[in-house]
Design a protein around this motif. Sequence first.
Motif, PDB file in Angstrom:
ATOM      1  N   ALA A  52      33.753  58.579  45.003  1.00 31.85           N
ATOM      2  CA  ALA A  52      33.206  57.347  44.438  1.00 31.85           C
ATOM      3  C   ALA A  52      31.832  57.657  43.866  1.00 31.85           C
ATOM      4  O   ALA A  52      30.973  58.203  44.558  1.00 31.85           O
ATOM      5  CB  ALA A  52      33.101  56.256  45.502  1.00 31.85           C
ATOM      6  N   THR A  53      31.629  57.309  42.605  1.00 36.33           N
ATOM      7  CA  THR A  53      30.379  57.586  41.892  1.00 36.33           C
ATOM      8  C   THR A  53      29.785  56.275  41.417  1.00 36.33           C
ATOM      9  O   THR A  53      30.495  55.430  40.855  1.00 36.33           O
ATOM     10  CB  THR A  53      30.624  58.511  40.687  1.00 36.33           C
ATOM     11  N   LEU A  54      28.500  56.104  41.660  1.00 36.36           N
ATOM     12  CA  LEU A  54      27.765  54.909  41.222  1.00 36.36           C
ATOM     13  C   LEU A  54      26.768  55.337  40.163  1.00 36.36           C
ATOM     14  O   LEU A  54      25.955  56.230  40.389  1.00 36.36           O
ATOM     15  CB  LEU A  54      27.054  54.272  42.406  1.00 36.36           C
ATOM     16  N   ARG A  94      41.430  41.824  44.043  1.00 35.93           N
ATOM     17  CA  ARG A  94      42.822  41.779  44.474  1.00 35.93           C
ATOM     18  C   ARG A  94      43.764  42.047  43.304  1.00 35.93           C
ATOM     19  O   ARG A  94      44.734  42.813  43.436  1.00 35.93           O
ATOM     20  CB  ARG A  94      43.134  40.420  45.104  1.00 35.93           C
ATOM     21  N   ASP A  95      43.490  41.441  42.144  1.00 33.94           N
ATOM     22  CA  ASP A  95      44.346  41.669  40.976  1.00 33.94           C
ATOM     23  C   ASP A  95      44.301  43.120  40.532  1.00 33.94           C
ATOM     24  O   ASP A  95      45.325  43.712  40.140  1.00 33.94           O
ATOM     25  CB  ASP A  95      43.918  40.752  39.831  1.00 33.94           C
ATOM     26  N   ILE A  96      43.114  43.729  40.570  1.00 34.73           N
ATOM     27  CA  ILE A  96      42.985  45.123  40.134  1.00 34.73           C
ATOM     28  C   ILE A  96      43.767  46.051  41.049  1.00 34.73           C
ATOM     29  O   ILE A  96      44.538  46.903  40.592  1.00 34.73           O
ATOM     30  CB  ILE A  96      41.487  45.522  40.088  1.00 34.73           C
ATOM     31  N   LEU A  97      43.599  45.885  42.356  1.00 35.29           N
ATOM     32  CA  LEU A  97      44.275  46.773  43.292  1.00 35.29           C
ATOM     33  C   LEU A  97      45.781  46.540  43.297  1.00 35.29           C
ATOM     34  O   LEU A  97      46.567  47.480  43.469  1.00 35.29           O
ATOM     35  CB  LEU A  97      43.707  46.577  44.696  1.00 35.29           C
ATOM     36  N   THR A  98      46.210  45.283  43.115  1.00 31.32           N
ATOM     37  CA  THR A  98      47.650  45.006  43.045  1.00 31.32           C
ATOM     38  C   THR A  98      48.273  45.677  41.831  1.00 31.32           C
ATOM     39  O   THR A  98      49.356  46.271  41.912  1.00 31.32           O
ATOM     40  CB  THR A  98      47.887  43.493  42.996  1.00 31.32           C
ATOM     41  N   THR A  99      47.591  45.606  40.695  1.00 33.33           N
ATOM     42  CA  THR A  99      48.113  46.217  39.469  1.00 33.33           C
ATOM     43  C   THR A  99      48.180  47.731  39.592  1.00 33.33           C
ATOM     44  O   THR A  99      49.179  48.364  39.214  1.00 33.33           O
ATOM     45  CB  THR A  99      47.230  45.828  38.283  1.00 33.33           C
ATOM     46  N   LEU A 100      47.120  48.346  40.136  1.00 37.16           N
ATOM     47  CA  LEU A 100      47.092  49.803  40.237  1.00 37.16           C
ATOM     48  C   LEU A 100      48.058  50.324  41.292  1.00 37.16           C
ATOM     49  O   LEU A 100      48.506  51.476  41.204  1.00 37.16           O
ATOM     50  CB  LEU A 100      45.672  50.267  40.562  1.00 37.16           C
ATOM     51  N   SER A 113      33.249  46.658  46.707  1.00 40.88           N
ATOM     52  CA  SER A 113      33.079  48.110  46.684  1.00 40.88           C
ATOM     53  C   SER A 113      33.867  48.774  47.799  1.00 40.88           C
ATOM     54  O   SER A 113      34.488  49.822  47.600  1.00 40.88           O
ATOM     55  CB  SER A 113      31.594  48.467  46.816  1.00 40.88           C
ATOM     56  N   GLN A 114      33.872  48.163  48.963  1.00 37.28           N
ATOM     57  CA  GLN A 114      34.588  48.749  50.093  1.00 37.28           C
ATOM     58  C   GLN A 114      36.084  48.838  49.820  1.00 37.28           C
ATOM     59  O   GLN A 114      36.720  49.853  50.128  1.00 37.28           O
ATOM     60  CB  GLN A 114      34.330  47.927  51.352  1.00 37.28           C
ATOM     61  N   GLU A 115      36.670  47.779  49.249  1.00 39.51           N
ATOM     62  CA  GLU A 115      38.099  47.804  48.955  1.00 39.51           C
ATOM     63  C   GLU A 115      38.438  48.816  47.868  1.00 39.51           C
ATOM     64  O   GLU A 115      39.446  49.536  47.955  1.00 39.51           O
ATOM     65  CB  GLU A 115      38.558  46.405  48.530  1.00 39.51           C
ATOM     66  N   LEU A 116      37.594  48.911  46.835  1.00 38.41           N
ATOM     67  CA  LEU A 116      37.851  49.868  45.757  1.00 38.41           C
ATOM     68  C   LEU A 116      37.693  51.306  46.242  1.00 38.41           C
ATOM     69  O   LEU A 116      38.482  52.187  45.868  1.00 38.41           O
ATOM     70  CB  LEU A 116      36.903  49.596  44.588  1.00 38.41           C
ATOM     71  N   ILE A 117      36.685  51.556  47.071  1.00 35.43           N
ATOM     72  CA  ILE A 117      36.476  52.909  47.589  1.00 35.43           C
ATOM     73  C   ILE A 117      37.614  53.303  48.529  1.00 35.43           C
ATOM     74  O   ILE A 117      38.071  54.456  48.529  1.00 35.43           O
ATOM     75  CB  ILE A 117      35.108  52.994  48.299  1.00 35.43           C
ATOM     76  N   ARG A 118      38.093  52.345  49.321  1.00 34.72           N
ATOM     77  CA  ARG A 118      39.235  52.635  50.197  1.00 34.72           C
ATOM     78  C   ARG A 118      40.463  53.021  49.392  1.00 34.72           C
ATOM     79  O   ARG A 118      41.172  53.974  49.751  1.00 34.72           O
ATOM     80  CB  ARG A 118      39.538  51.427  51.081  1.00 34.72           C
ATOM     81  N   PHE A 119      40.723  52.307  48.305  1.00 35.61           N
ATOM     82  CA  PHE A 119      41.857  52.653  47.437  1.00 35.61           C
ATOM     83  C   PHE A 119      41.675  54.051  46.860  1.00 35.61           C
ATOM     84  O   PHE A 119      42.630  54.848  46.802  1.00 35.61           O
ATOM     85  CB  PHE A 119      41.969  51.617  46.309  1.00 35.61           C
ATOM     86  N   ALA A 120      40.454  54.384  46.422  1.00 36.08           N
ATOM     87  CA  ALA A 120      40.208  55.699  45.833  1.00 36.08           C
ATOM     88  C   ALA A 120      40.415  56.818  46.847  1.00 36.08           C
ATOM     89  O   ALA A 120      40.987  57.871  46.527  1.00 36.08           O
ATOM     90  CB  ALA A 120      38.794  55.753  45.257  1.00 36.08           C
ATOM     91  N   LYS A 121      39.963  56.617  48.077  1.00 34.91           N
ATOM     92  CA  LYS A 121      40.118  57.652  49.103  1.00 34.91           C
ATOM     93  C   LYS A 121      41.588  57.843  49.480  1.00 34.91           C
ATOM     94  O   LYS A 121      42.032  58.976  49.704  1.00 34.91           O
ATOM     95  CB  LYS A 121      39.307  57.273  50.348  1.00 34.91           C
TER      96      LYS A 121
END
Length: 456
Positions: free
Chosen positions: A92-94, A156-162, A198-206
Amino acid sequence: MAKPQKRYVCQACGSVSHRWAGQCADCSEWNTLVEEASAVVTPFQAKHDLRTGGRSFELVGLDADIVLPERMATGIAELDRALGGGFVEGSATLIGGDPGIGKSTLLLQAAAKLALAGKSVAYVSGEEATDQVRLRARRLGIGHAPVQLAAATSTRDILTTLSMGPPPALLVIDSIQTMHSDLIEGAPGTVSQVRASSQELIRFAKERGTALVLVGHVTKDGSIAGPRVLEHMVDTVLAFEGERSHQYRILRAIKNRFGGTDEIGVFAMQSEGLAEVSNPSALFLTQRDEGVTGTTVFPALEGTRPVLVEIQALVVRLASGATPRRAVVGWDSGRLAMILAVLEARCGLSFSNAEVYLNIAGGYRVQDPAADMAVAAALVSALSERPVAIDAVAFGEVALSGEIRPVAHGALRLKEAGKLGFERALVPAAVAKEESTLRMTGFRTLGEFVDHMLGR
């Protein structure tokens, strides 16, 4: 049923308080405490023993065999340099910077290069519509790149789509302050929303091995907006610096769990986007054929990269009784006051009735303590109206005792100066003993250096 406890979180530093106040007790910022509902605490939960009922895990030693993480080179050498070689899978990069500095442009160019190289790339914009992103891509000449675009603000929409298909190799979220999670209450951009999204997106990335890039807004003092914990959650923090009135931009690595920090990448803003600058030293040096008073060339060091910059000083004598002014651009004002005090106390020079102006050419910011000697040379040159030789560089740290101390990586600084045509170097006495193609003159004290410049 137990009542939910209220708490107030500072949006500047992330500190938690159980009472609202106009000023944060930790960072002293005003009107930054925002109410946030905490979890319900029952008597059973308060007395529950956390040492049982969990899932055990295996502990491994430091000598266990590991596989180095693979990197995705973006094809933009300056960006890869700041990242330490490219994006790491599952990282994860900021990246933060002032509005209009070029964050979205740089990431769109990097996404297009990776997509053209065969990687799957998703670009989600919460600030612009997809047509706006397409228009920018056409202006940059990358409209044919197979980048998957979307305009969404719901996490939620982003993670569901991906999650419906194979995960992308690179996911860009522009920006994290526009994302919204329906798990908690609050408007987008608040501390709780930024942290939860951020926590949900980083969890998906990991979990899926996706390289995640979050674009962050900055506050008026230049720091990344949102909770301070956001910088601890990510693996890499990049700061995009520069003035919009200047052509050049500097991408600086502040934190990097997969590489070194303080690495920089230099870009030039052009009509077709951000162009790489392979030789940044040539940008910050004024081309001249004869010496000018008050100017000195200093070989700065950013990470492992030497950059030659020009330090300019101006000293204006005032009538007696007037209050002199000290103005600094690109350097620490407190450091300038220290150098002026040492010049007066140890070298017999007087700046008490003179205005002093110091500037780092090209909009560059210097934080290297080795610039002390170059600043002193520029000040003495401006005061005495004796120019420093145009083929000379100067570096060294000045102590309050007037001693000139050696600095790190002197050979690397001298090598870069030699490549750009400089022939002489004014350095500490310890550095003068090293081998170099430049003719070096060493000084033990600042008094010796001043005597050399004034021809005493």
